[in-house]
Design a protein around this motif. Sequence first.
Motif, PDB file in Angstrom:
ATOM      1  N   HIS A  47      17.286  13.328  43.031  1.00  0.00           N
ATOM      2  CA  HIS A  47      17.549  13.213  44.704  1.00  0.00           C
ATOM      3  C   HIS A  47      18.065  11.863  45.145  1.00  0.00           C
ATOM      4  O   HIS A  47      18.319  11.845  46.459  1.00  0.00           O
ATOM      5  N   ASN A  48      18.632  11.088  44.349  1.00  0.00           N
ATOM      6  CA  ASN A  48      19.114   9.740  44.839  1.00  0.00           C
ATOM      7  C   ASN A  48      20.190   9.692  44.440  1.00  0.00           C
ATOM      8  O   ASN A  48      21.099   8.517  45.020  1.00  0.00           O
ATOM      9  N   ASP A  49      21.024  10.136  43.367  1.00  0.00           N
ATOM     10  CA  ASP A  49      22.207  10.090  42.739  1.00  0.00           C
ATOM     11  C   ASP A  49      23.169  10.753  43.928  1.00  0.00           C
ATOM     12  O   ASP A  49      23.459  11.774  44.019  1.00  0.00           O
ATOM     13  N   PRO A  50      24.218   9.656  44.446  1.00  0.00           N
ATOM     14  CA  PRO A  50      25.247  10.545  45.261  1.00  0.00           C
ATOM     15  C   PRO A  50      26.329  11.215  44.622  1.00  0.00           C
ATOM     16  O   PRO A  50      26.959  12.312  45.175  1.00  0.00           O
ATOM     17  N   SER A  51      26.702  10.828  43.111  1.00  0.00           N
ATOM     18  CA  SER A  51      27.537  11.738  42.439  1.00  0.00           C
ATOM     19  C   SER A  51      26.993  12.938  42.430  1.00  0.00           C
ATOM     20  O   SER A  51      27.556  14.133  42.188  1.00  0.00           O
ATOM     21  N   LEU A  52      25.704  13.188  41.901  1.00  0.00           N
ATOM     22  CA  LEU A  52      25.151  14.457  41.884  1.00  0.00           C
ATOM     23  C   LEU A  52      25.090  15.412  42.876  1.00  0.00           C
ATOM     24  O   LEU A  52      25.632  16.588  43.179  1.00  0.00           O
ATOM     25  N   GLN A  53      24.877  14.715  44.130  1.00  0.00           N
ATOM     26  CA  GLN A  53      25.051  15.291  45.544  1.00  0.00           C
ATOM     27  C   GLN A  53      26.234  16.035  45.784  1.00  0.00           C
ATOM     28  O   GLN A  53      26.432  16.862  46.192  1.00  0.00           O
ATOM     29  N   ALA A  54      27.281  14.861  45.583  1.00  0.00           N
ATOM     30  CA  ALA A  54      28.530  15.645  45.679  1.00  0.00           C
ATOM     31  C   ALA A  54      29.144  16.620  44.647  1.00  0.00           C
ATOM     32  O   ALA A  54      29.816  17.239  45.233  1.00  0.00           O
ATOM     33  N   ALA A  55      28.322  16.839  43.470  1.00  0.00           N
ATOM     34  CA  ALA A  55      28.907  17.802  42.773  1.00  0.00           C
ATOM     35  C   ALA A  55      27.944  19.090  43.153  1.00  0.00           C
ATOM     36  O   ALA A  55      28.603  20.124  43.245  1.00  0.00           O
ATOM     37  N   ARG A  56      26.810  18.885  43.674  1.00  0.00           N
ATOM     38  CA  ARG A  56      26.329  20.025  44.387  1.00  0.00           C
ATOM     39  C   ARG A  56      27.089  20.604  45.759  1.00  0.00           C
ATOM     40  O   ARG A  56      27.319  21.722  45.737  1.00  0.00           O
ATOM     41  N   GLN A  57      27.621  19.739  46.488  1.00  0.00           N
ATOM     42  CA  GLN A  57      28.188  19.990  47.594  1.00  0.00           C
ATOM     43  C   GLN A  57      29.700  20.752  47.207  1.00  0.00           C
ATOM     44  O   GLN A  57      30.189  21.731  47.838  1.00  0.00           O
ATOM     45  N   GLN A  58      30.367  20.272  45.916  1.00  0.00           N
ATOM     46  CA  GLN A  58      31.396  20.792  45.470  1.00  0.00           C
ATOM     47  C   GLN A  58      31.404  22.503  45.326  1.00  0.00           C
ATOM     48  O   GLN A  58      32.075  23.044  45.455  1.00  0.00           O
ATOM     49  N   VAL A  59      29.999  22.713  44.661  1.00  0.00           N
ATOM     50  CA  VAL A  59      29.530  24.201  44.439  1.00  0.00           C
ATOM     51  C   VAL A  59      29.667  24.906  45.475  1.00  0.00           C
ATOM     52  O   VAL A  59      30.081  26.138  45.514  1.00  0.00           O
ATOM     53  N   ASP A  60      29.048  24.299  46.792  1.00  0.00           N
ATOM     54  CA  ASP A  60      28.968  24.944  48.163  1.00  0.00           C
ATOM     55  C   ASP A  60      30.371  25.230  48.709  1.00  0.00           C
ATOM     56  O   ASP A  60      30.750  26.194  48.909  1.00  0.00           O
ATOM     57  N   THR A  61      31.184  24.100  48.312  1.00  0.00           N
ATOM     58  CA  THR A  61      32.689  24.448  48.711  1.00  0.00           C
ATOM     59  C   THR A  61      33.326  25.538  48.047  1.00  0.00           C
ATOM     60  O   THR A  61      34.004  26.407  48.637  1.00  0.00           O
ATOM     61  N   GLU A  64      32.288  28.884  49.068  1.00  0.00           N
ATOM     62  CA  GLU A  64      32.973  29.359  50.470  1.00  0.00           C
ATOM     63  C   GLU A  64      34.355  29.643  50.467  1.00  0.00           C
ATOM     64  O   GLU A  64      34.858  30.643  51.102  1.00  0.00           O
ATOM     65  N   LEU A  65      34.942  28.980  49.301  1.00  0.00           N
ATOM     66  CA  LEU A  65      36.449  29.403  49.006  1.00  0.00           C
ATOM     67  C   LEU A  65      36.613  30.445  48.515  1.00  0.00           C
ATOM     68  O   LEU A  65      37.514  31.155  48.818  1.00  0.00           O
ATOM     69  N   ARG A  66      35.737  30.766  47.795  1.00  0.00           N
ATOM     70  CA  ARG A  66      35.785  32.366  47.112  1.00  0.00           C
ATOM     71  C   ARG A  66      35.442  33.338  47.944  1.00  0.00           C
ATOM     72  O   ARG A  66      36.300  34.465  48.281  1.00  0.00           O
ATOM     73  N   ARG A  67      34.477  33.158  48.920  1.00  0.00           N
ATOM     74  CA  ARG A  67      34.278  34.257  50.210  1.00  0.00           C
ATOM     75  C   ARG A  67      35.483  34.235  50.980  1.00  0.00           C
ATOM     76  O   ARG A  67      35.798  35.343  51.122  1.00  0.00           O
ATOM     77  N   ALA A  68      36.077  33.284  51.101  1.00  0.00           N
ATOM     78  CA  ALA A  68      37.197  33.197  52.282  1.00  0.00           C
ATOM     79  C   ALA A  68      38.586  33.938  51.373  1.00  0.00           C
ATOM     80  O   ALA A  68      38.796  34.600  52.408  1.00  0.00           O
ATOM     81  N   ALA A  69      38.628  33.724  50.209  1.00  0.00           N
ATOM     82  CA  ALA A  69      39.383  34.532  49.460  1.00  0.00           C
ATOM     83  C   ALA A  69      39.224  35.937  49.407  1.00  0.00           C
ATOM     84  O   ALA A  69      40.271  36.876  49.709  1.00  0.00           O
ATOM     85  N   ARG A  70      38.223  36.473  49.357  1.00  0.00           N
ATOM     86  CA  ARG A  70      37.787  37.669  49.401  1.00  0.00           C
ATOM     87  C   ARG A  70      38.006  38.428  50.890  1.00  0.00           C
ATOM     88  O   ARG A  70      38.375  39.547  50.947  1.00  0.00           O
ATOM     89  N   GLY A  71      37.734  37.649  51.750  1.00  0.00           N
ATOM     90  CA  GLY A  71      37.726  38.178  52.966  1.00  0.00           C
ATOM     91  C   GLY A  71      39.246  38.665  53.576  1.00  0.00           C
ATOM     92  O   GLY A  71      39.480  39.323  54.548  1.00  0.00           O
TER      93      GLY A  71
END
Length: 470
Positions: A47-61, A64-71
């Motif tokens: 919960h404290n490490d910013p690098s891990l939070q960035a990796a989780r946000q990259q998964v979300d990104t 959404e890019l995969r959904r946009a490509a399918r759209g």
Amino acid sequence: MKRTSLPAPRSRKGVPLRLALTLGLLSAALAPAHATGLQEAFEAAQHNDPSLQAARQQVDTSRELRRAARGVLRPSVAAVATAGKGRLHTNMKAPGSYHNQLAGLVLSIPLYLPQERARVSQAEVGERLAFSQLAQSLQQLATQVASSYFAVLQAQDAVAVAEAQGAAIQEQFEAARESYAAGNATITDQQEAQARLDLNRAQLAAARNTLISRQASFTQLTGLPGTHLNPLPGNAPLRPVPPEPQAWWEAQARTRSFLVQQAELGMEAARRGLDAAKAAHYPSVGIVSQAATQHGQTNLTVDTPIQRSRDVSAMLQVQVPLYAGGSLQALERAQAATLGKRESQLEAARRGAAQQARDTYLALQSSLQQAEALQAAVRSSQLALESNNTGYQAGVRINVDVLNAQQQLFQARQNLAATRYAVLLNQLRLKAAIGGLSDADIEAVDRQLQVRAGGPGAAPSPGPSSLPAP
């Protein structure tokens, strides 16, 4: 828990000189009622490490890019509104002006878009790559937390050794001073003990500074205070080297390491990019339908009474690329070069993963051998100190012999504690080298940290799974 101490050397007058040695067992005895365990520290770091939070946000990104490509491959509807004004000149009649407004809906249905389908595949690979990077970030965080955790414990041991050694030297100094006052020894014994005391004060100051620095690093990583950590008692058993041979670990690392998996996904993404570049030469097919209402006149209805019209149309649209200035061919060559680069990076990742697994396996094997040898060294140093104490009392040994024996025993015990931490850390790193570090491995080490002198402590409460299963 009973505090262990060295045998009490006596002066020639029989004065007892107690030595307080505080290392692993003493740390366990002095541990607070609630101390931070390794599993708790790892969960807090997530919960404290910013690098891990960035990796989780990259998964979300990437999701959404995969959904946009399918759209892009799905039907789309758009509202259209225009307003125009013009003037018509012909040889049949006088010039006339017109103006109009149009509003309607446009429906587009893609039927065959090969380039976009290749881009969808490329986006799916990108999402898998983001998940692999997240799993790798979790494993890296686990080993970082363990390394920081054991670094704090090692620094605590160094402070405890320096303090206990200072107390032992002080007692030996008092004994030498009493012996000199009684005329049973020279001033040299007292001066040698004083020199050791001065050196010990410098070592203690450095050890305390190192402890404060490592506690601050632990707090920065986990958000938890680094002052109360579960220690590793001396009676906690160490797991032996895994039964699998070194070659097995190297082979597993070449296929299961997250770095290798990411290199494989990078090569697959480059291959999909090459497919998309080739598909840019292919025709695309779709249906375009429009329903619109127009107010006013157009260039075709000038000077007519038509003021409103409705139009519903549908057409099959085929687009064939003919010439794009050479950009399509250049892009295809660039993607082919990228694919070749990814193939080379994959081979480099496999070699690097195998080397890391080999080095970690050998480091684990070496640290276990060192721990066994240092245990024997501690026993030998204990006997040597007892022999020097006896000789000092009998007058056949001098004060510096006892001081040297004390220092040797303190150093052997400190090295043993540090080596035991290295064993635990190398066990975790070896699992991480093949992408197999799991919560169960963290909990197993945490249980070793909770062992008490009377027996094993309670197992830690199971928390939510965070590390990928091997």
